[in-house]
Design a protein around this motif. Structure first.
Motif, mmCIF file in Angstrom:
data_model
loop_
_atom_site.group_PDB
_atom_site.id
_atom_site.type_symbol
_atom_site.label_atom_id
_atom_site.label_comp_id
_atom_site.label_asym_id
_atom_site.label_seq_id
_atom_site.Cartn_x
_atom_site.Cartn_y
_atom_site.Cartn_z
ATOM 1 N N SER A 44 20.291 -51.125 16.605
ATOM 2 C CA SER A 44 21.524 -50.801 15.888
ATOM 3 C C SER A 44 21.839 -51.865 14.851
ATOM 4 C CB SER A 44 22.693 -50.697 16.870
ATOM 5 O OG SER A 44 22.479 -49.681 17.821
ATOM 6 N N PRO A 45 22.562 -51.506 13.789
ATOM 7 C CA PRO A 45 23.002 -52.522 12.830
ATOM 8 C C PRO A 45 24.100 -53.381 13.446
ATOM 9 C CG PRO A 45 23.953 -50.394 12.275
ATOM 10 C CD PRO A 45 22.991 -50.150 13.399
ATOM 11 N N GLY A 46 24.020 -54.680 13.249
ATOM 12 C CA GLY A 46 25.024 -55.583 13.800
ATOM 13 C C GLY A 46 24.397 -56.680 14.627
ATOM 14 N N GLY A 60 22.623 -47.002 25.926
ATOM 15 C CA GLY A 60 22.197 -45.791 25.265
ATOM 16 C C GLY A 60 22.923 -45.393 24.003
ATOM 17 N N ILE A 61 23.839 -46.243 23.512
ATOM 18 C CA ILE A 61 24.599 -45.915 22.309
ATOM 19 C C ILE A 61 24.000 -46.658 21.124
ATOM 20 C CG2 ILE A 61 26.863 -45.942 21.201
ATOM 21 C CD1 ILE A 61 28.030 -46.234 24.110
ATOM 22 N N HIS A 62 23.455 -45.929 20.184
ATOM 23 C CA HIS A 62 22.926 -46.526 18.962
ATOM 24 C C HIS A 62 23.903 -46.263 17.833
ATOM 25 C CE1 HIS A 62 18.405 -47.074 20.019
ATOM 26 N NE2 HIS A 62 19.167 -47.167 21.090
ATOM 27 N N LEU A 63 24.366 -47.310 17.188
ATOM 28 C CA LEU A 63 25.325 -47.163 16.093
ATOM 29 C C LEU A 63 24.609 -46.726 14.812
ATOM 30 C CD1 LEU A 63 27.504 -50.381 16.569
ATOM 31 C CD2 LEU A 63 27.977 -48.073 17.388
ATOM 32 N N ALA A 64 25.258 -45.815 14.080
ATOM 33 C CA ALA A 64 24.725 -45.409 12.775
ATOM 34 C C ALA A 64 25.097 -46.415 11.706
ATOM 35 C CB ALA A 64 25.256 -44.029 12.405
ATOM 36 N N LYS A 65 26.231 -47.074 11.884
ATOM 37 C CA LYS A 65 26.668 -48.109 10.956
ATOM 38 C C LYS A 65 27.362 -49.200 11.748
ATOM 39 C CE LYS A 65 31.035 -45.729 9.907
ATOM 40 N NZ LYS A 65 31.897 -45.192 8.831
ATOM 41 N N PRO A 66 27.370 -50.417 11.230
ATOM 42 C CA PRO A 66 27.973 -51.517 11.991
ATOM 43 C C PRO A 66 29.490 -51.412 12.025
ATOM 44 C CG PRO A 66 27.287 -52.287 9.833
ATOM 45 C CD PRO A 66 26.779 -50.880 9.958
ATOM 46 N N PHE A 67 30.092 -52.049 13.011
ATOM 47 C CA PHE A 67 31.538 -52.176 13.026
ATOM 48 C C PHE A 67 31.976 -53.004 11.816
ATOM 49 C CE2 PHE A 67 30.788 -51.438 17.624
ATOM 50 C CZ PHE A 67 31.656 -50.370 17.802
ATOM 51 N N PRO A 68 33.157 -52.723 11.245
ATOM 52 C CA PRO A 68 33.573 -53.411 10.014
ATOM 53 C C PRO A 68 33.876 -54.885 10.234
ATOM 54 C CG PRO A 68 35.381 -52.096 10.874
ATOM 55 C CD PRO A 68 34.173 -51.753 11.696
ATOM 56 N N SER A 79 32.962 -58.349 14.451
ATOM 57 C CA SER A 79 33.986 -57.339 14.225
ATOM 58 C C SER A 79 35.081 -57.481 15.281
ATOM 59 C CB SER A 79 33.358 -55.946 14.281
ATOM 60 O OG SER A 79 34.311 -54.966 13.976
ATOM 61 N N VAL A 80 35.981 -58.442 15.046
ATOM 62 C CA VAL A 80 37.031 -58.744 16.017
ATOM 63 C C VAL A 80 38.367 -59.008 15.315
ATOM 64 C CG1 VAL A 80 35.530 -59.660 17.826
ATOM 65 C CG2 VAL A 80 36.357 -61.191 16.027
ATOM 66 N N LEU A 102 39.289 -49.526 9.661
ATOM 67 C CA LEU A 102 39.711 -50.807 10.242
ATOM 68 C C LEU A 102 39.330 -50.914 11.725
ATOM 69 C CD1 LEU A 102 43.332 -51.135 8.773
ATOM 70 C CD2 LEU A 102 41.215 -52.069 7.842
ATOM 71 N N GLU A 103 38.546 -49.987 12.224
ATOM 72 C CA GLU A 103 38.252 -49.953 13.661
ATOM 73 C C GLU A 103 37.239 -51.034 14.044
ATOM 74 O OE1 GLU A 103 37.939 -46.421 16.786
ATOM 75 O OE2 GLU A 103 36.151 -46.583 15.539
ATOM 76 N N VAL A 104 37.749 -52.227 14.314
ATOM 77 C CA VAL A 104 36.896 -53.331 14.741
ATOM 78 C C VAL A 104 36.394 -53.080 16.155
ATOM 79 C CG1 VAL A 104 38.014 -55.050 13.263
ATOM 80 C CG2 VAL A 104 38.906 -54.630 15.561
#
Length: 387
Positions: free
Chosen positions: A79-81, A93-101, A156-157, A187-189
């Protein structure tokens, strides 16, 4: 090989070498948390080496075992990040499509105005900073004004620091809950974190009453285990990272030593299922503070504890040791580093280690746990047959 219980321990931030795309995340391409520490400060890790730590890759002063007890390899973060949430989510099992902001310049002014109106207080800070540094910089003003300190980092905190004698824990947690509700959309950190501290002027210190408010994860391994009546017991911040989902019992911890003790206690209480532990001091106390000696000593403390852990395992157990990202204390940065993470899998019933190679994602660990308990998980490739 029959496995009834898995003990899964995350050595938080103990990376084992920069991934090829590390530079695109602003990292030093020479980041190598474990390798650089071993190069600069001799490490005494005989028990980890017996398992096969030195077989994963050459590490100064940490020899490869001729017959490693554990299967060994390393996992790629697909995942990105390079943060706690991304790493732990990928494991289940969760792969992010984009990183947290990320908000390296602080959070938008209009959001902060709305946030202050909601909590009925002004705020201080609103910038990227080390937690200990911003506490020293703004602690006095916070005590004088009652305004909580808001800060972020390269992760992303949205972190909120407050002196426990100025803002009660109940109120600090309420403020964090408001922030979690408001931080949505772009804005969902990944996490809102309560960072309480105590002490007199000039000697402020964080307390152990930290509390994390994570983004609710999509359906994942812990949910499926719970639905299949497989008990999950967590130790450390695992409960917060997953908002308690699928976790039937848990222990919060105050330190690595506390986490190690509570993991051993859990082995006496949980006779089947998953014991899922995070040992966070590597990251929070040493990696982010560039404390090479502290980090090294913490690694040695885990190694000294390993014989007690191995002695407590049953023939039908599987021990998995891994990490979620890096946080190299030897580089100028105090941020996480995008690194491969070590993977050691020890089965007392089959103490003959095999080379697991470079895994395609951290989800391979979760997929292996899913295979053990015969539950579905869409992502990852199990290494159970190799074991």
């Amino acid at each position: 090989m029959k496995i009834d219980r898995v003990v899964w321990i995350v050595l938080d931030s103990v990376g084992i070498g920069a991934m090829p795309d590390a530079a695109s995340y602003g990292d030093d391409p020479a980041s190598d948390t474990l390798g650089n520490i071993a190069r600069l400060r001799p490490l005494h890790l005989p028990h980890l080496c017996e398992l096969g730590l030195g077989n994963i890759k050459p590490l100064a002063g940490l020899p490869a075992a001729e017959k490693p007890l554990a299967s060994y390899g390393r996992c790629t973060l697909a995942s990105p990040g390079k943060d706690t949430t991304t790493g732990h989510w990928e494991m289940v099992g969760i792969h992010l499509a984009k990183p947290f902001p990320l908000f390296p310049n602080g959070f938008p002014a209009d959001f902060m105005q709305r946030f202050e109106a909601e909590i009925g207080r002004g705020t201080l800070g609103n910038k990227a900073a080390s937690g200990t540094e911003i506490m020293a910089e703004l602690g006095d003003e916070h005590v004088r004004t009652g305004k909580p300190i808001v800060y972020t980092s390269a992760d992303s905190v949205f972190q909120i620091a407050a002196h426990e004698d100025v803002i009660s824990l109940f109120e600090l947690y309420r403020i964090c809950e408001i922030a979690r509700r408001m931080l949505s959309g772009p804005l969902e950190v990944g996490r809102v974190i309560a960072r309480p501290f105590q002490g007199p002027k000039g000697a402020y210190t964080r307390t152990t009453n930290r509390k994390d408010y994570a983004v609710p994860p999509p359906p994942m391994l812990l949910d499926v285990l719970d639905h299949a009546n497989v008990p999950v017991h967590s130790v450390g911040k695992i409960f917060d990272v997953f908002l308690g989902r699928g976790i039937r019992s848990y222990d919060k911890t105050k330190s690595n030593a506390d986490g190690m003790a509570k993991t051993l206690a859990a082995l006496d209480e949980v006779d089947r299922g998953l014991i899922f532990t995070n040992l966070v001091d590597f990251d929070s106390l040493y990696g982010h503070r560039n404390d090479v000696e502290g980090y090294a000593a913490a690694l040695e403390a885990v190694d000294q504890w390993l014989p007690s852990l191995l002695a407590a395992l049953q023939p039908s157990d599987l021990l998995i040791l891994t990490a979620d990202h890096g946080c190299d204390p030897t580089t100028p940065s105090t941020d996480h580093s995008r690194e491969y993470v070590p993977l050691l899998a020890y089965a007392p019933a089959s103490p003959a280690g095999k080379n697991l190679g470079t895994r395609g994602s951290l989800s391979d660990i979760g997929k292996t746990v899913a295979a053990i308990f015969s539950v579905p998980m869409a992502t990852g490739e199990s290494f159970l047959e190799v074991l």
